[in-house]
Design an enzyme around this catalytic site. Sequence first.
Site, PDB file in Angstrom:
ATOM      1  CG  HIS A   1      -8.562 -11.225  -8.444  1.00  0.00           C
ATOM      2  ND1 HIS A   1      -9.453 -10.335  -7.835  1.00  0.00           N
ATOM      3  CD2 HIS A   1      -8.589 -10.838  -9.748  1.00  0.00           C
ATOM      4  CE1 HIS A   1     -10.125  -9.721  -9.002  1.00  0.00           C
ATOM      5  NE2 HIS A   1      -9.580 -10.175 -10.079  1.00  0.00           N
TER       6      HIS A   1
ATOM      7  CB  SER B   1      13.146 -14.924  15.420  1.00  0.00           C
ATOM      8  OG  SER B   1      12.591 -15.322  16.527  1.00  0.00           O
TER       9      SER B   1
ATOM     10  CE  LYS C   1      10.094 -15.948  11.712  1.00  0.00           C
ATOM     11  NZ  LYS C   1       8.960 -15.859  10.793  1.00  0.00           N
TER      12      LYS C   1
END
Length: 492
Positions: free
Chosen positions: A183, A304, A310
């Site tokens: 999960h 980016s 980034k």
Amino acid sequence: MISEAETPDPPAEPAPATAGGAAAAAGPVRLWGGRFESGPAEALARLSVSVQFDWRLARYDLLASAAHARVLHKAQLLADAELARLLAALDDLGRACQAGTFRPSAQDEDVHTALERGLLERVGQLGGKLRAGRSRNDQIATDLRLYLRDHVRMIMARLTELELALIGQAELHRDTPVPGMTHLQHAQPVLLAHQLLAHVHAFARDASRMRDWDARAAVSPLGSGALAGSSLPLDPDAVAAELGFARAADNSMDAVSDRDFAAEFCFVAALLGVHLSRLGEEVALWASHEFGWIEIDDAYATGSSIMPQKKNPDVAELARGKAGRLIGNVTGLLATLKGLPLSYNRDLQEDKEPVFDAVDTLLTVLPAMAGLIGTLRFHTERLKATAAAGHALATDLAELLVRRGTAFREAHEVVGHLVIWCQVHDCELADVSDEDLEKVSPLLTPDVRDVLTVPGAIAARASRGGTAPARVAEQLTRLRADVQDQAAWAAS
Ligand code: ARG
């Protein structure tokens, strides 16, 4: 099998076909002009043309033509000299296709038309003799099988490289613990090697599906003609053997009409795509600041245009995203096949683009993923530090109580209380004092702390398939052998 470079792509936009009967070398070649007074309407020609995508089958069509010429000769339908001239012309045409000096013209309806034109240009009317006893219906079904059997081996070769990249990382991280998750929540610590090999097992099943597929696809449709077989004394099994098939088809109507082999390939490709998407998703998560498990090599990351800081996991994301088109290819092809009456129908021309797209997609994604995985750097210190976070050793404690005679139901309860204690006091299970343990439950004697170590918890899971180092070492040995076997098959 056959493995040379692809023939170059033809022009994307066909020009309108011109009217006129079947010409020899001058003007457009048509394979079906005899009973028509007018030529095809431009709108029909534009709808009908497939050479812009089926040209990539040219090599396979030429191979099948050479095999067909030999059986015509064996059946005494071609003289020795005619066979020799035809084979030499096919050879020459093949070289011209390869070099790009022979290309489909705007008027060629499909790969068969283009190649017949090339043959007529080389040997004149003799080229027309090759049409005896075969049809584009059995030819196209044969070409696509040949193409796919060849390309499945290329895909397999690239897949083994990805598996080896995963296995290489697993070998480097035989002792690195990670927080195993269910999960997407910390569940129990596992070895990083165990998690990486879980992906290899899935890919190994994909490889095994490809080989199963290949055994079913190894049947030659040639000899089926348009749909009913041939009245000429051909030898379909000899053709099949020459083309590397296991045998010729038992039913000509089935052979020219079913594309289950194409749909099954697209399914195998889609499932492989789904497996790649799961790995892609994991890498994208691992690369996030929140996980902080890995550093992606600069060669496999992107930046980016606006945010200078980034570093993005685009390879992983594209692997995840491409699963969508692979699933689309199999569903689209199944929709085309549904409800088709026997035997050949022109709908079947729609079988090729999904197949080609699946092949191209996998041959593009697999090398990028192999490079991405092979160059990942795992932050082992952080992984070690967080492997047991979130009270991930709670099950170990409960199982210890079970070994001491407590019912699991009660043990689960007791450890649950201890987890609440820890949450309230903001500490880990192993940090609770003797007195506090005793307060939570008299079952929690001080020595229960002995099972609260990550290496201990991992080593304890030594059941078959478990994450214990000994079990993981066995997996590594087995998977290495499997992948070696796959690589040998890919080269066959
Ligand atoms: N381009 C066709 C295909 O891909 C080849 C077979 C055409 N046969 C026919 N009878 N029109 O299926």
